[in-house]
Design an enzyme around this catalytic site. Structure first.
Site, PDB file in Angstrom:
ATOM      1  N   CYS A 115       0.806  -1.226   0.000  1.00 62.30           N
ATOM      2  CA  CYS A 115       0.000   0.000   0.000  1.00 62.30           C
ATOM      3  C   CYS A 115       0.836   1.272   0.000  1.00 62.30           C
ATOM      4  O   CYS A 115       0.408   2.295  -0.529  1.00 62.30           O
ATOM      5  CB  CYS A 115      -0.950  -0.002   1.193  1.00 62.30           C
ATOM      6  SG  CYS A 115      -2.159  -1.352   1.148  1.00 62.30           S
ATOM      7  N   HIS A 260      -3.640   7.104   0.758  1.00 58.00           N
ATOM      8  CA  HIS A 260      -3.897   5.762   0.244  1.00 58.00           C
ATOM      9  C   HIS A 260      -5.339   5.396   0.549  1.00 58.00           C
ATOM     10  O   HIS A 260      -5.831   5.615   1.653  1.00 58.00           O
ATOM     11  CB  HIS A 260      -2.941   4.763   0.893  1.00 58.00           C
ATOM     12  CG  HIS A 260      -3.376   3.337   0.750  1.00 58.00           C
ATOM     13  ND1 HIS A 260      -3.613   2.761  -0.477  1.00 58.00           N
ATOM     14  CD2 HIS A 260      -3.660   2.379   1.672  1.00 58.00           C
ATOM     15  CE1 HIS A 260      -4.005   1.512  -0.300  1.00 58.00           C
ATOM     16  NE2 HIS A 260      -4.040   1.264   0.994  1.00 58.00           N
ATOM     17  N   ASN A 290      -9.683  -0.696  -2.649  1.00 61.81           N
ATOM     18  CA  ASN A 290      -8.271  -0.528  -2.304  1.00 61.81           C
ATOM     19  C   ASN A 290      -7.428  -1.147  -3.413  1.00 61.81           C
ATOM     20  O   ASN A 290      -7.428  -2.364  -3.607  1.00 61.81           O
ATOM     21  CB  ASN A 290      -7.996  -1.224  -0.961  1.00 61.81           C
ATOM     22  CG  ASN A 290      -6.557  -1.087  -0.504  1.00 61.81           C
ATOM     23  OD1 ASN A 290      -5.672  -0.760  -1.278  1.00 61.81           O
ATOM     24  ND2 ASN A 290      -6.330  -1.371   0.777  1.00 61.81           N
TER      25      ASN A 290
END
Length: 333
Positions: A115, A260, A290
């Site tokens: 991430c 993020h 995501n």
């Protein structure tokens, strides 16, 4: 020492839209359950035979290069962030080089920081431009998660979260004094490595593929969601404040925060903690889920395209994820 600036941005998402209603056909869950816990309404999944990690990255890269007024042959180095490479090896960076038709033997390497991978990759690229080693560096984040998820009720806590996509930026030396990447900040805490992990097939086993098959082990992601959330809401504000402090600035100076896209609740917590109004933080997790290393560049590209980032704005990028790793970049646009 010179500064680097983002000369172009671009993104690509697969055409296949998977809504929460579609997900309910695959596992026991509801649209309400997914939205309440993540904020996600839909995500994109790749199409087999059409999308690959490398060619999605190439599609995003072409748009970034076009904005920068450059051609693929102008690229002097590639930094490719992904946790889902097309092959175990070689890395997707060299595959991207091939996809773009770059014939010169330029350096290309992968960054596997999940991430936070794109911000790590951006920081690495920034050093090469700052020192004068390269003038044009392509930084890409691209992911295909959907092919590696447990699409069943057993895996719903993780599988409803992730989507596929790619984003890219082109770094060049700044032509405006005081503009460009002001600083980057990278951290890790390996003691929490197993809290968010794909463990198998690990290379530390003899005949690793046979071992996984014979022991009926799965190769799906595992996440301790509560612990990840607990750490994320601490590390996000910390690393943003670190960037601001180093540059003598305050949260009120931020014109746009691109976090993020992990979970809408995390984003909202960070927004509240930093005292930012709705127009100073960008969220697209509702549409894409995501996309790990792709999430920051996709969101950045969309924010620029929508006119939400303009010349002279102070932009902060921030990420937290597996490792645990976390990072930020402060940019005078």
């Amino acid at each position: 020492m010179r500064q680097s600036e983002i000369a172009g941005v671009g993104h690509y998402v697969p055409s296949r839209v998977v809504t929460n209603a579609d997900i309910t056909e695959l596992m026991e869950t509801t649209d309400e359950w997914i939205q309440e816990r993540t904020g996600i309404r839909e995500r994109r999944w790749f199409e087999e035979g059409k999308d690959t990690t490398a060619n999605m990255g190439a599609n995003a890269a072409r748009k970034a290069l076009e904005m920068a007024g450059l051609q693929p042959d102008d690229v002097q180095m590639i930094v490719f962030a992904t946790l889902s490479p097309d092959y175990f090896f070689p890395g997707s960076g060299v595959l991207l080089q091939r996809e773009l038709g770059i014939k010169d033997p330029i350096p290309a390497f992968d960054v596997r920081n999940q991430c936070s991978g794109f911000v790590y990759a951006l920081s690495m690229a920034d050093q090469f431009v700052k020192t004068g080693m390269y003038d044009t560096v392509l930084v890409v984040g691209s992911e295909i998660h959907s092919s590696g998820l447990d699409i069943s009720t057993r895996g719903r806590a993780v599988s409803v979260i992730f989507g596929d996509g790619a984003g890219a930026v082109v770094l060049r030396p700044s032509t405006r004094e005081g503009h460009g990447i002001l600083s980057t900040h990278l951290h890790s805490q390996g003691e929490h490595a197993e809290e968010l992990i794909v463990k198998e097939p690990g290379s530390n086993r003899n005949n690793r593929v046979q071992y996984v098959v014979e022991n009926e082990l799965d190769m799906y992601p595992y996440m301790n969601g509560q612990n990840v959330f607990k750490h994320a809401v601490v590390r996000f504000p910390q690393v943003i404040k670190e960037a601001l402090d180093q540059n003598g600035m305050q949260p009120a100076d931020i014109d746009m925060l691109i976090p993020h896209q992990a979970n809408l609740r995390i984003t909202q917590f960070v927004q509240q903690k930093m005292g930012l109004s709705d127009d100073k933080i960008y969220s697209n997790i509702q549409r894409y889920g995501n996309t790990t290393a792709a999430s920051v560049p996709i969101a950045l590209s969309e924010a620029v395209a929508e006119g939400k980032i303009k010349r002279g704005d102070l932009v902060c990028l921030a990420a937290f994820g597996s490792g645990f790793t976390w990072a930020s970049a402060l940019i005078k646009w």
